[in-house]
Design a protein around this motif. Structure first.
Motif, short mmCIF file in Angstrom:
data_model
loop_
_atom_site.label_atom_id
_atom_site.label_comp_id
_atom_site.label_asym_id
_atom_site.label_seq_id
_atom_site.Cartn_x
_atom_site.Cartn_y
_atom_site.Cartn_z
N GLY A 106 0.61 -1.27 0.04
CA GLY A 106 0.01 0.04 -0.12
C GLY A 106 0.80 1.34 0.06
N GLY A 107 1.85 1.37 -0.73
CA GLY A 107 2.99 2.44 -0.90
C GLY A 107 3.27 2.89 -2.04
N ARG A 108 3.90 3.88 -2.12
CA ARG A 108 4.63 4.21 -3.49
C ARG A 108 6.13 4.55 -3.08
NH1 ARG A 108 0.16 8.28 -5.14
NH2 ARG A 108 -1.47 6.99 -6.17
N VAL A 109 7.04 4.40 -3.99
CA VAL A 109 8.41 4.83 -3.82
C VAL A 109 8.94 5.80 -4.35
CG1 VAL A 109 10.76 3.56 -3.66
CG2 VAL A 109 8.69 2.12 -3.31
N ALA A 110 9.69 6.58 -3.91
CA ALA A 110 10.06 7.61 -4.74
C ALA A 110 11.80 7.39 -4.79
CB ALA A 110 9.99 9.10 -4.23
N TYR A 111 12.42 7.73 -6.08
CA TYR A 111 14.06 7.44 -5.93
C TYR A 111 14.47 8.65 -6.39
CZ TYR A 111 12.41 2.51 -6.32
OH TYR A 111 11.83 1.51 -6.07
N GLY A 112 15.95 8.85 -6.12
CA GLY A 112 16.77 10.13 -6.60
C GLY A 112 16.17 11.48 -6.24
N ARG A 113 16.06 12.35 -7.13
CA ARG A 113 15.59 13.57 -7.23
C ARG A 113 14.02 13.56 -6.75
NH1 ARG A 113 19.40 16.92 -8.52
NH2 ARG A 113 18.49 18.98 -9.32
N GLU A 114 13.30 12.57 -7.30
CA GLU A 114 11.82 12.64 -6.75
C GLU A 114 11.79 12.46 -5.41
OE1 GLU A 114 8.68 8.98 -7.52
OE2 GLU A 114 9.34 9.99 -9.47
N ALA A 115 12.63 11.65 -4.65
CA ALA A 115 12.41 11.57 -3.18
C ALA A 115 12.98 12.67 -2.72
CB ALA A 115 13.48 10.30 -2.83
#
Length: 145
Positions: A106-115
């Motif tokens: 039930g989540g979403r992941v953000a990587y790099g600049r998005e995080a």
């Protein structure tokens, strides 16, 4: 003209919820095998090189035959061990397993600049809320702006 609901495009404002397995539906062996296969298919290097790099990084033998077994939905008793998942993602430059597991939970992941942008937005919201609360306190103290 009747509109057809687009089920492929993610709604960025939709709050993700965990997928709750019903009894008997929680065996993800075939999905894991398909994920391995898709990860290997999308990988910029061949399976022999994937095996070699995974062996080099882990310090123990990972063979092309192991990759073949892990990616076969017919051989679900030979799923990739969890401790190998970060290696295959690293070698194949993928986040497929991470994204899949986070989606299930039930989540979403953000990587790099998005995080970083997400963290910046979160802190901006905190700061806006704090400023609002401080204005309210000043009003209560009789020191209106």
């Amino acid at each position: 003209m009747r509109r057809v609901k687009d089920t492929q495009t993610l709604d960025i404002f939709e709050v993700p919820v965990p997928i709750v397995p019903t009894p008997g539906s929680g065996n993800y062996a075939a999905q894991v095998s398909e994920l391995v296969g898709a990860t290997l298919k999308d990988c910029p290097i061949d399976r022999y090189e994937v095996a070699a790099q995974m062996s080099r990084l882990s310090g123990d033998d990972v063979s092309k035959h192991m990759l073949d077994a892990w990616s076969s939905p017919a051989r679900t008793e030979h799923n990739i061990p969890l401790y190998r998942v970060p290696l295959i993602e690293e070698v194949c430059q993928s986040h497929a397993f991470t994204d899949w597991l986070v989606h299930l939970r039930g989540g979403r992941v953000a990587y790099g600049r998005e995080a970083l942008a997400a963290e910046y937005g979160r802190r901006q919201q905190m700061m806006d809320k704090l400023k609002s609360d401080m204005r309210e306190l000043k009003k209560l103290m009789g020191e209106e702006e």
